[in-house]
Motif scaffolding. Structure first.
Motif, mmCIF file in Angstrom:
data_model
loop_
_atom_site.group_PDB
_atom_site.id
_atom_site.type_symbol
_atom_site.label_atom_id
_atom_site.label_comp_id
_atom_site.label_asym_id
_atom_site.label_seq_id
_atom_site.Cartn_x
_atom_site.Cartn_y
_atom_site.Cartn_z
ATOM 1 N N LYS A 78 96.273 76.321 37.846
ATOM 2 C CA LYS A 78 95.162 77.228 37.565
ATOM 3 C C LYS A 78 93.994 76.479 36.935
ATOM 4 C CE LYS A 78 93.907 81.206 34.688
ATOM 5 N NZ LYS A 78 94.363 82.174 33.658
ATOM 6 N N LYS A 79 94.274 75.641 35.956
ATOM 7 C CA LYS A 79 93.209 74.901 35.281
ATOM 8 C C LYS A 79 92.551 73.899 36.221
ATOM 9 C CE LYS A 79 93.827 77.126 31.523
ATOM 10 N NZ LYS A 79 92.872 78.213 31.173
ATOM 11 N N PHE A 80 93.343 73.319 37.113
ATOM 12 C CA PHE A 80 92.762 72.356 38.056
ATOM 13 C C PHE A 80 91.785 73.053 38.995
ATOM 14 C CE2 PHE A 80 92.540 70.208 42.131
ATOM 15 C CZ PHE A 80 92.189 68.928 41.734
ATOM 16 N N SER A 81 92.188 74.178 39.570
ATOM 17 C CA SER A 81 91.332 74.846 40.553
ATOM 18 C C SER A 81 90.105 75.492 39.919
ATOM 19 C CB SER A 81 92.144 75.901 41.320
ATOM 20 O OG SER A 81 92.610 76.915 40.443
ATOM 21 N N LYS A 82 90.250 76.001 38.695
ATOM 22 C CA LYS A 82 89.148 76.736 38.065
ATOM 23 C C LYS A 82 88.198 75.844 37.273
ATOM 24 C CE LYS A 82 90.469 80.819 39.442
ATOM 25 N NZ LYS A 82 89.665 81.568 40.459
ATOM 26 N N VAL A 83 88.716 74.757 36.704
ATOM 27 C CA VAL A 83 87.899 73.949 35.793
ATOM 28 C C VAL A 83 87.812 72.486 36.224
ATOM 29 C CG1 VAL A 83 87.630 73.152 33.399
ATOM 30 C CG2 VAL A 83 88.501 75.463 33.855
ATOM 31 N N LEU A 88 85.178 67.557 38.575
ATOM 32 C CA LEU A 88 85.260 66.332 39.372
ATOM 33 C C LEU A 88 84.167 66.276 40.433
ATOM 34 C CD1 LEU A 88 89.134 66.041 39.865
ATOM 35 C CD2 LEU A 88 87.677 64.605 38.419
ATOM 36 N N ILE A 89 83.916 67.395 41.090
ATOM 37 C CA ILE A 89 82.911 67.420 42.163
ATOM 38 C C ILE A 89 81.510 67.188 41.597
ATOM 39 C CG2 ILE A 89 81.788 68.908 43.874
ATOM 40 C CD1 ILE A 89 84.583 70.137 44.387
ATOM 41 N N VAL A 90 81.170 67.866 40.500
ATOM 42 C CA VAL A 90 79.846 67.683 39.888
ATOM 43 C C VAL A 90 79.703 66.261 39.346
ATOM 44 C CG1 VAL A 90 78.329 68.403 38.002
ATOM 45 C CG2 VAL A 90 79.547 70.125 39.347
ATOM 46 N N THR A 330 77.278 78.253 50.197
ATOM 47 C CA THR A 330 77.614 77.139 51.077
ATOM 48 C C THR A 330 79.123 76.915 51.076
ATOM 49 O OG1 THR A 330 77.484 75.441 49.353
ATOM 50 C CG2 THR A 330 75.416 76.062 50.462
ATOM 51 N N ASP A 331 79.618 76.200 52.087
ATOM 52 C CA ASP A 331 81.052 75.903 52.153
ATOM 53 C C ASP A 331 81.513 75.051 50.979
ATOM 54 O OD1 ASP A 331 81.419 77.344 54.483
ATOM 55 O OD2 ASP A 331 81.137 75.626 55.800
ATOM 56 N N LEU A 332 80.677 74.072 50.587
ATOM 57 C CA LEU A 332 81.034 73.224 49.450
ATOM 58 C C LEU A 332 81.110 74.049 48.171
ATOM 59 C CD1 LEU A 332 81.590 70.470 48.189
ATOM 60 C CD2 LEU A 332 79.114 70.141 47.970
ATOM 61 N N GLY A 333 80.157 74.965 47.996
ATOM 62 C CA GLY A 333 80.153 75.812 46.811
ATOM 63 C C GLY A 333 81.366 76.722 46.767
ATOM 64 N N LYS A 334 81.729 77.294 47.905
ATOM 65 C CA LYS A 334 82.906 78.170 47.970
ATOM 66 C C LYS A 334 84.177 77.394 47.651
ATOM 67 C CE LYS A 334 80.722 81.180 51.392
ATOM 68 N NZ LYS A 334 80.617 81.508 52.835
ATOM 69 N N TYR A 335 84.233 76.128 48.122
ATOM 70 C CA TYR A 335 85.401 75.280 47.838
ATOM 71 C C TYR A 335 85.429 74.885 46.367
ATOM 72 C CZ TYR A 335 88.329 71.136 47.621
ATOM 73 O OH TYR A 335 89.283 70.212 47.265
ATOM 74 N N THR A 336 84.279 74.498 45.841
ATOM 75 C CA THR A 336 84.189 74.037 44.452
ATOM 76 C C THR A 336 84.636 75.117 43.476
ATOM 77 O OG1 THR A 336 82.338 72.572 44.990
ATOM 78 C CG2 THR A 336 82.626 73.148 42.672
ATOM 79 N N PHE A 337 84.208 76.339 43.703
ATOM 80 C CA PHE A 337 84.499 77.434 42.770
ATOM 81 C C PHE A 337 85.590 78.373 43.267
ATOM 82 C CE2 PHE A 337 80.175 76.081 41.730
ATOM 83 C CZ PHE A 337 80.305 75.887 40.366
ATOM 84 N N MET A 339 85.862 80.213 45.790
ATOM 85 C CA MET A 339 85.386 81.516 46.265
ATOM 86 C C MET A 339 86.167 81.966 47.498
ATOM 87 S SD MET A 339 83.151 82.094 44.017
ATOM 88 C CE MET A 339 82.370 83.566 44.671
ATOM 89 N N ARG A 340 86.589 81.003 48.300
ATOM 90 C CA ARG A 340 87.352 81.350 49.517
ATOM 91 C C ARG A 340 88.662 82.030 49.151
ATOM 92 N NH1 ARG A 340 86.826 75.671 52.912
ATOM 93 N NH2 ARG A 340 84.636 75.824 53.431
ATOM 94 N N ASP A 341 89.376 81.409 48.189
ATOM 95 C CA ASP A 341 90.676 81.964 47.785
ATOM 96 C C ASP A 341 90.539 83.353 47.194
ATOM 97 O OD1 ASP A 341 91.848 79.652 48.618
ATOM 98 O OD2 ASP A 341 92.044 78.758 46.622
ATOM 99 N N SER A 342 89.509 83.533 46.332
ATOM 100 C CA SER A 342 89.347 84.849 45.698
ATOM 101 C C SER A 342 89.006 85.912 46.729
ATOM 102 C CB SER A 342 88.266 84.769 44.623
ATOM 103 O OG SER A 342 87.026 84.427 45.186
#
Length: 361
Positions: A78-83, A88-90, A330-337, A339-342
């Motif tokens: 959970k912490k890896f995907s959310k935080v 890492l990406i930024v 954007t796809d990158l934004g959805k992956y980063t945060f 958004m796709r999973d939610s």
């Protein structure tokens, strides 16, 4: 909980004010210490510099409320995907940007490319982000946060009694604070993880406030004590005593006092909105929106008054929210945060509800 979201809103406002204050201090007043900026400026800085402890308090509160019964592997995921993943990406974006800038300068100035040097810089900068050193300097918080949230469940496994745990973690904070102030033992860049253990007791404090609650009577007492001590610190001239009072007394009082204030303001729409966007604002407000807005005002000689500090903060917050809303499309934004999973979960949930309705009929 509305009060937690409002509390996050106050904390992220404080974060942007810290960086706006820092720019004003260094680039407008040309000072190295907040004391030289006058009583009100010094006092304001004392107030807003509680932002990081507030966020750690929130994390401890949320752990007690939602995560304490989760499996450790689930918590890590959970912490890896959310935080961690957004961090890492930024961070990698800024590292690649800096390497790209050096590459262009090599081509234009030296007419050649030093691949070995660029690779060394890339690897060194990548390693350093895990120790708290980042081009987006506010991201030093994430390695510290990761150490606290992933280390705390291990601590609770061996220190099960909450009062004992708080006392021990507070003693550790005292030792770290004294060592930091009196010696150079923790001055090395690579010893940051040791400095970070100071924050464990604030995480524990958040957890205990969640489990025990905060009455209005106790909240008022803490708030009054915080205000008295905040004023009293203006008269403590010895830097060591002042620092110890701040790190070991004022900070724990202030995080609880501001939580009490958040309970009183729990329906404030502006703070609720800030709380909702706290993490994106944290990720994006520097090194562009605060710094470049400030530089623009300075260039046109508009940054001559401390009144501009909150204006810069508000502008940076607005830009950060707008940027986030653009990025998540954007796809990158959805992956980063995530958004796709939610959205998949929402879609699956709606599908299950629809099927249930059909079955019932």
């Amino acid at each position: 909980m509305n009060e937690l979201q409002v509390y996050s809103g106050i904390a992220i406002l404080f974060v942007t004010l810290i960086h706006s204050n820092g720019f004003y201090l260094a680039e407008v007043l040309h000072l190295e210490s907040y004391i030289g900026g006058g009583t009100y400026f010094y006092l304001a800085d004392k107030i807003v510099h509680v932002a990081v402890p507030m966020f750690i308090f929130i994390s401890g509160y949320k752990y007690e409320m939602k995560d304490k019964d989760k499996k450790y592997a689930t918590l890590i995921s959970k912490k890896f995907s959310k935080v961690i993943k957004p961090f890492l990406i930024v961070s990698m974006f800024w590292i690649l940007y800096q390497c790209g800038d050096l590459l262009v300068k090599d081509i234009l100035v030296n007419k050649s490319v030093n691949v070995s040097n660029l690779l060394n810089i890339f690897l060194n900068d990548t390693a350093r982000i895990f120790l708290g050193f980042n081009y987006a300097y506010q991201l030093w918080y994430i390695p510290m946060y990761a150490l606290i949230v992933l280390g705390y469940p291990i601590i609770t496994k061996y220190l099960k009694e909450s009062k004992t745990r708080l006392i021990i973690l507070y003693i550790v904070a005292i030792i770290v604070s004294v060592v930091q102030s009196k010696t150079k033992l923790l001055a090395s860049d690579y010893l940051n993880p040791i400095n970070y253990i100071y924050y464990f007791y604030l995480y524990e404090l958040g957890s205990q406030v969640c489990s025990r609650g905060l009455s209005k009577k106790y909240g008022k007492i803490v708030l009054a004590t915080y205000l008295v001590l905040l004023s009293a610190e203006l008269f403590i001239k010895d830097s060591f005593i002042n620092n110890m009072c701040t790190t070991l007394i004022l900070i724990p009082l202030s995080v609880v006092a501001w939580f009490y204030i958040a309970t009183l303001l729990k329906n404030n729409k502006i703070l609720l909105t800030l709380g909702k966007y706290a993490f994106p604002i944290f990720l994006f407000h520097e090194p562009i929106f605060v710094k470049e807005t400030s530089n623009l005002l300075l260039r046109y000689k508009l940054y001559s008054s401390p009144i501009m500090i909150p204006i810069v903060s508000v502008v940076a917050i607005a830009f950060s929210i707008c940027f986030y809303e653009i990025v998540i499309k954007t796809d990158l934004g959805k992956y980063t945060f995530d958004m796709r999973d939610s959205r998949k979960k929402e879609k699956n949930g709606a599908t299950h509800v629809a099927r249930g309705m059909l079955d019932n009929h």
